[in-house]
Scaffold this active site. Structure first.
Site, PDB file in Angstrom:
ATOM      1  N   VAL A 271      25.918  38.596  37.280  1.00  0.00           N
ATOM      2  CA  VAL A 271      25.913  37.411  36.416  1.00  0.00           C
ATOM      3  C   VAL A 271      27.332  37.063  35.984  1.00  0.00           C
ATOM      4  CG1 VAL A 271      23.586  37.808  35.542  1.00  0.00           C
ATOM      5  CG2 VAL A 271      25.506  38.816  34.336  1.00  0.00           C
ATOM      6  N   ASP A 272      27.590  35.769  35.910  1.00  0.00           N
ATOM      7  CA  ASP A 272      28.838  35.287  35.336  1.00  0.00           C
ATOM      8  C   ASP A 272      28.725  35.412  33.816  1.00  0.00           C
ATOM      9  OD1 ASP A 272      31.350  34.090  35.194  1.00  0.00           O
ATOM     10  OD2 ASP A 272      30.485  32.090  35.002  1.00  0.00           O
ATOM     11  N   LYS A 273      29.858  35.454  33.123  1.00  0.00           N
ATOM     12  CA  LYS A 273      29.821  35.610  31.662  1.00  0.00           C
ATOM     13  C   LYS A 273      29.685  34.260  30.956  1.00  0.00           C
ATOM     14  CE  LYS A 273      33.627  36.284  29.270  1.00  0.00           C
ATOM     15  NZ  LYS A 273      33.636  35.170  28.273  1.00  0.00           N
TER      16      LYS A 273
END
Length: 604
Positions: A273-275
């Protein structure tokens, strides 16, 4: 004699369409098996069996079609919510026109209880809009000026004036309907295998019946084998589960591209996941103003920082400027020059004085001595999950300002539910600094944090997970994360409502911003694959038992057809269980956010 004539008439009426379909078919299929068996039964004078077989097969086909249509109910519901009319402002007057005749750029009026006829942007008014048809969320979302609205949603209060930005086939609803329609018709790998298998299996049954008839001299046995060997339940077992699973997902605001991606999603063992905008809200705010120069106070430090950032295009400039504006120290005009220093910060000319905003490497590059402990202060702020920026005026360190993007309230629950759904590893991939990333990771319960990554580094991280044997899903914004999304086994787009690119290209598109939809989609995929396996087992076991019963002499042609059709219905009913909402399904309100990228401000 009369009874035979009636049975023959029944066989002709019930079997006519079956024979026509068998003749027109280009392949040897179920209809041909039943047709040969029915015609053979008529030839040997077994009119009862011919009538019973054709009648049961026709009834089974009708029930199969009806239940398959029911599994497509999600698509029918989407079509049903498409608005028919719209109220537009033309020449200063309200006019009701067909929704298809609304023009781009027109002002559409949405009153309480009315369907929104177009995709658009609110230009005036406030109201609550039920977006369940798009995002799957049951709680209406408050709308005000500049907010986006989507065709097919329903006003639950208020009055909105909407500027039409998407009409007809260009609306989000139209794209969803198109995508669900394609997805429900797309074949899974298992279904493709079953189709290939049935092409060999059906002629094999005919050969078995022929050999059995020749060896035994029993024509009835041969005809019964034709009926018993029909792979109807086997052929229908996969598509009915796919249609039901994708339909259930669509109802919940989850678009799955097709059966192949549904199957792959059931195998996901690692999620990357991207932040920013995924684990966090994507709305950074100024949290700290730390004064280190005794000659300055908080207001003066904020004024210098805002003046320097006034000419910056970076997302993290906005929270500094917003705070300065709120406290009455907003800069007037723009700085003389603004020079970005990649990976370090910016250099601005404010009233003839040089102002640096960035990390310790920026101070070092411009020969500013950090004798006020700015680097230490920055490390402490970064450890709290904030993005710190050191401010230097001239050759003096003035202080540190910090910006933070709040972790979403449901981020930790998402990670926990992913683990419950069978995901072994959740990895955060971010371009932010390690201290900030690790702080966010701890708050969300992330298993592994990889920070300070460029887009190509994220691609390498996904490839590494795949080399470790994981089936990887990547969740990102589709822009900076595009290479990683393309490399992952499953690319997931969040908040895809209104995004044509995301709806059309993502393997899974979560229409709302509800993080819990991600584990929900994986759980649904696993349930669907389990149902597919159960259906295949039911179909094969039924055929084996019936064939055994035929050779043992206890199963007649009509009884075999009855059991065969019953197995088809059992398979369909089993698949329809997927249409029910499970206890883990989510229906929470959609949060509103705008994605932002963090500045690589501190190399702590």
């Amino acid at each position: 004699m009369l009874s035979d004539l009636l049975m023959l008439a029944a066989a002709v009426v019930a079997g006519r369409d079956i024979v026509v379909k068998a003749v027109r078919a280009r392949t040897v299929g179920i209809d041909l098996l039943v047709s040969v068996a029915a015609v053979g039964a008529v030839i040997i004078g077994n009119f009862w069996e011919a009538a019973a077989v054709t009648f049961l097969f026709a009834i089974g086909h009708a029930l199969e079609a009806a239940t398959l249509n029911k599994t497509r109910s999600a698509l029918a519901e989407l079509v049903a919510v498409a608005p028919d009319t719209a109220v537009v402002l033309r020449d200063g007057e309200q006019r009701e026109v067909p929704a298809a005749q609304v023009r781009m750029g027109e002002i559409v009026l949405v009153k309480n209880g009315a369907k929104v006829p177009v995709d658009g942007q609110v230009v005036a008014g406030t109201g609550a809009v039920d977006e369940a048809s798009i995002t799957g969320e049951s709680i209406p979302v408050e709308k005000a000026k500049s907010d986006a609205v989507f065709a097919g949603t329903v006003s639950r209060g208020g009055f909105l004036q909407v500027l039409a930005t998407g009409i007809g086939a260009d609306t989000t609803l139209a794209r969803i309907i198109h995508r669900v329609e394609e997805a429900q018709d797309a074949k899974a790998r298992t279904q493709t295998f079953i189709d290939r298998f049935s092409k060999w299996y059906t002629p094999g049954v005919m050969m078995l019946a022929l050999v059995a008839g020749l060896l035994s001299g029993d024509v009835v046995l041969a005809l019964t084998l034709l009926v018993i060997g029909c792979p109807g339940a086997l052929v229908i077992s996969i598509p009915v589960a796919i249609v039901a699973g994708i339909g259930r997902a669509a109802r919940d605001g989850i678009l799955i591209k097709g059966g192949e991606y549904l199957e792959t999603s059931a195998k996901i063992s690692a999620v990357a996941v991207d932040k920013t905008g995924t684990l966090t809200e994507g709305r950074p705010e100024l949290t700290d103003v730390v004064v280190l120069d005794p000659a300055l106070d908080r207001t003066e430090l904020l004024r210098w920082a805002a003046a320097a950032e006034a000419g910056s295009e970076h997302p993290l400039a906005r929270p500094i400027l917003d705070t300065a504006r709120a406290e009455g120290v907003a800069p007037v005009g723009v700085p003389g020059t603004v020079t970005p220093v990649p990976g370090k910060g910016i250099v601005s000319d404010v009233g003839g004085r040089r102002v640096l905003i960035g990390n310790p490497a920026l101070l070092e590059q411009y020969g500013v001595t950090d004798d006020a402990g700015a680097a230490e202060a920055a490390r402490g702020l970064a450890a709290e999950g904030k993005t710190p920026m050191i401010v230097a005026v001239g050759r003096t360190v003035a202080g540190v300002v910090a910006v933070a993007d709040r972790v979403r309230a449901d981020a930790a629950r998402m990670v926990a539910r992913l683990h419950s759904a069978g995901v072994e590893k959740v990895v955060m991939l971010t371009g932010d600094t390690r201290l900030v990333a690790e702080s966010i990771g701890r708050a969300a319960g992330i298993d592994e944090v990889r920070a300070s990554l460029l887009p190509e580094d994220k691609l390498d991280a996904v490839s590494e997970l795949q080399r470790e044997g994981h089936t990887v899903a990547m969740v990102g914004d589709g822009v900076n994360d595009a290479p990683a999304l393309a490399t992952a086994d499953i690319g997931v787009a969040m908040g895809a409502a209104g995004s044509a690119v995301a709806v059309e290209t993502a393997d899974i598109a979560l229409m709302g911003d509800n993080l819990l939809k991600l584990p929900e989609s994986i759980s649904l995929a696993k349930r669907t694959v389990n149902v597919m396996r159960q259906n295949i087992s039911i179909a094969l076991i039924t055929v084996v038992l019936l064939l055994g019963g035929v050779f043992a002499g206890g199963v007649t042609m009509s009884a075999g057809m009855l059991v065969h059709e019953a197995s088809v219905l059992v398979v369909i009913v089993n698949a329809m269980r997927l249409m029910r909402r499970t206890q883990g399904s989510t229906a929470t309100p959609r949060s509103r956010w705008s994605p932002a990228r963090p500045r690589e401000a501190v190399d702590a």
